[in-house]
Design a protein around this motif. Structure first.
Motif, PDB file in Angstrom:
ATOM      1  N   CYS A  12      -1.390  -2.959   6.511  1.00 15.51           N
ATOM      2  CA  CYS A  12      -1.001  -3.375   5.183  1.00 15.51           C
ATOM      3  C   CYS A  12      -1.142  -4.489   4.906  1.00 15.51           C
ATOM      4  O   CYS A  12      -1.174  -5.461   5.798  1.00 15.51           O
ATOM      5  CB  CYS A  12       0.417  -2.767   5.160  1.00 15.51           C
ATOM      6  N   THR A  13      -1.503  -4.721   3.444  1.00 14.20           N
ATOM      7  CA  THR A  13      -1.436  -6.084   3.063  1.00 14.20           C
ATOM      8  C   THR A  13      -0.239  -6.813   2.806  1.00 14.20           C
ATOM      9  O   THR A  13       0.806  -6.040   2.724  1.00 14.20           O
ATOM     10  CB  THR A  13      -2.137  -6.193   1.633  1.00 14.20           C
ATOM     11  N   PRO A  14       0.166  -8.097   2.798  1.00 11.97           N
ATOM     12  CA  PRO A  14       1.361  -8.630   2.538  1.00 11.97           C
ATOM     13  C   PRO A  14       2.188  -8.200   1.301  1.00 11.97           C
ATOM     14  O   PRO A  14       3.295  -7.791   1.237  1.00 11.97           O
ATOM     15  CB  PRO A  14       0.830  -9.878   2.465  1.00 11.97           C
ATOM     16  N   GLU A  15       1.177  -7.821   0.209  1.00 13.97           N
ATOM     17  CA  GLU A  15       1.670  -7.275  -1.157  1.00 13.97           C
ATOM     18  C   GLU A  15       2.362  -5.919  -0.752  1.00 13.97           C
ATOM     19  O   GLU A  15       3.165  -5.624  -1.292  1.00 13.97           O
ATOM     20  CB  GLU A  15       0.843  -7.197  -1.916  1.00 13.97           C
ATOM     21  N   GLU A  16       1.545  -4.965   0.062  1.00 12.03           N
ATOM     22  CA  GLU A  16       2.052  -3.538   0.160  1.00 12.03           C
ATOM     23  C   GLU A  16       3.505  -3.691   0.925  1.00 12.03           C
ATOM     24  O   GLU A  16       4.194  -3.000   0.748  1.00 12.03           O
ATOM     25  CB  GLU A  16       0.942  -2.785   1.105  1.00 12.03           C
ATOM     26  N   LEU A  17       3.448  -4.552   1.988  1.00  6.63           N
ATOM     27  CA  LEU A  17       4.709  -4.653   2.970  1.00  6.63           C
ATOM     28  C   LEU A  17       5.578  -5.373   1.994  1.00  6.63           C
ATOM     29  O   LEU A  17       6.928  -4.524   2.199  1.00  6.63           O
ATOM     30  CB  LEU A  17       4.350  -5.730   4.031  1.00  6.63           C
ATOM     31  N   ASP A  18       5.563  -6.060   1.239  1.00  9.89           N
ATOM     32  CA  ASP A  18       6.654  -6.665   0.210  1.00  9.89           C
ATOM     33  C   ASP A  18       7.189  -5.494  -0.703  1.00  9.89           C
ATOM     34  O   ASP A  18       8.401  -5.271  -0.857  1.00  9.89           O
ATOM     35  CB  ASP A  18       6.185  -7.848  -0.677  1.00  9.89           C
ATOM     36  N   TYR A  19       6.123  -4.645  -1.321  1.00  8.15           N
ATOM     37  CA  TYR A  19       6.588  -3.431  -1.907  1.00  8.15           C
ATOM     38  C   TYR A  19       7.593  -2.687  -1.466  1.00  8.15           C
ATOM     39  O   TYR A  19       8.394  -1.998  -1.947  1.00  8.15           O
ATOM     40  CB  TYR A  19       5.335  -2.843  -2.800  1.00  8.15           C
ATOM     41  N   ILE A  20       7.150  -2.397   0.072  1.00  7.34           N
ATOM     42  CA  ILE A  20       7.999  -1.272   0.643  1.00  7.34           C
ATOM     43  C   ILE A  20       9.268  -1.925   0.842  1.00  7.34           C
ATOM     44  O   ILE A  20      10.254  -1.347   0.644  1.00  7.34           O
ATOM     45  CB  ILE A  20       7.457  -0.974   1.824  1.00  7.34           C
ATOM     46  N   MET A  34      -0.607   0.696  -6.266  1.00  4.76           N
ATOM     47  CA  MET A  34       0.079   0.622  -4.928  1.00  4.76           C
ATOM     48  C   MET A  34       0.540   1.744  -4.357  1.00  4.76           C
ATOM     49  O   MET A  34       0.116   1.837  -3.129  1.00  4.76           O
ATOM     50  CB  MET A  34       1.147  -0.477  -5.495  1.00  4.76           C
ATOM     51  N   VAL A  35       1.244   2.647  -5.041  1.00 11.38           N
ATOM     52  CA  VAL A  35       1.743   3.959  -4.453  1.00 11.38           C
ATOM     53  C   VAL A  35       0.760   4.739  -3.874  1.00 11.38           C
ATOM     54  O   VAL A  35       0.662   5.331  -2.793  1.00 11.38           O
ATOM     55  CB  VAL A  35       2.409   4.610  -5.360  1.00 11.38           C
ATOM     56  N   SER A  36      -0.477   4.696  -4.830  1.00 13.70           N
ATOM     57  CA  SER A  36      -1.330   5.247  -4.183  1.00 13.70           C
ATOM     58  C   SER A  36      -2.219   4.838  -2.907  1.00 13.70           C
ATOM     59  O   SER A  36      -2.392   5.738  -1.987  1.00 13.70           O
ATOM     60  CB  SER A  36      -2.572   5.541  -5.217  1.00 13.70           C
ATOM     61  N   SER A  37      -2.350   3.780  -2.639  1.00 11.22           N
ATOM     62  CA  SER A  37      -2.783   3.121  -1.444  1.00 11.22           C
ATOM     63  C   SER A  37      -1.824   3.370  -0.602  1.00 11.22           C
ATOM     64  O   SER A  37      -2.128   3.788   0.477  1.00 11.22           O
ATOM     65  CB  SER A  37      -2.859   1.690  -1.613  1.00 11.22           C
ATOM     66  N   LEU A  38      -0.673   3.236  -0.634  1.00 16.48           N
ATOM     67  CA  LEU A  38       0.449   3.704   0.413  1.00 16.48           C
ATOM     68  C   LEU A  38       0.636   5.103   0.707  1.00 16.48           C
ATOM     69  O   LEU A  38       0.855   5.360   1.739  1.00 16.48           O
ATOM     70  CB  LEU A  38       1.732   2.875  -0.065  1.00 16.48           C
ATOM     71  N   TYR A  39       0.369   5.959  -0.332  1.00 17.32           N
ATOM     72  CA  TYR A  39       0.254   7.255  -0.003  1.00 17.32           C
ATOM     73  C   TYR A  39      -0.871   7.851   0.848  1.00 17.32           C
ATOM     74  O   TYR A  39      -0.655   8.496   1.860  1.00 17.32           O
ATOM     75  CB  TYR A  39       0.175   7.952  -1.277  1.00 17.32           C
ATOM     76  N   GLN A  40      -1.968   7.084   1.053  1.00 15.10           N
ATOM     77  CA  GLN A  40      -3.025   7.224   1.868  1.00 15.10           C
ATOM     78  C   GLN A  40      -2.583   6.956   3.231  1.00 15.10           C
ATOM     79  O   GLN A  40      -3.202   7.528   4.268  1.00 15.10           O
ATOM     80  CB  GLN A  40      -4.246   6.564   1.464  1.00 15.10           C
TER      81      GLN A  40
END
Length: 120
Positions: A12-20, A34-40
């Motif tokens: 995950c990118t730092p932005e994705e980790l921060d989002y979670i 963002m959700v679509s990326s993390l859903y994958q």
């Protein structure tokens, strides 16, 4: 389990980790990039609304990642720390289609797979 969680830290990118990390455990959201990326990655799952449509919520694995890696130093706020597989609910995995099922799909017959590989 630590090594599997650590693998997501690399993927995950730092932005994705921060989002979670900032997403609440019981929060729901609409589909975004963002959700679509993390859903994958399997970190979000769909939850049907009572009036139709779907919301997106953290998957069990995302909650483990959040609680045991991303938010580890923030305390557990009365929640149990996840330390074993027995504390995580299993994923919902679709059953594979058989060749017979595939033939029925192409012949435009309606089929229902009951989850045990047999057809109704």
């Amino acid at each position: 389990m630590y090594y599997k969680l650590a693998r997501f830290l690399i993927m995950c990118t730092p932005e994705e980790l921060d989002y979670i990390a900032s997403f609440d455990y019981e929060e729901t959201t609409n589909l975004t990039a963002m959700v679509s990326s993390l859903y994958q990655y399997g970190l979000f799952e769909q939850q049907e609304r009572k009036n139709g449509g779907v919301d997106y919520v953290l998957s069990g694995f995302a909650k483990a990642l959040k609680n045991n890696s991303l938010n580890f130093n923030e305390g557990i706020s009365g929640r149990d720390r996840i330390v074993s597989y027995s504390q995580i609910s299993p994923l919902s995995i679709s059953e594979p289609m058989t060749w017979e099922d595939l033939d029925d799909v192409f012949s435009e017959n309606e089929i229902v797979i009951d989850g045990n590989g047999s057809r109704k």
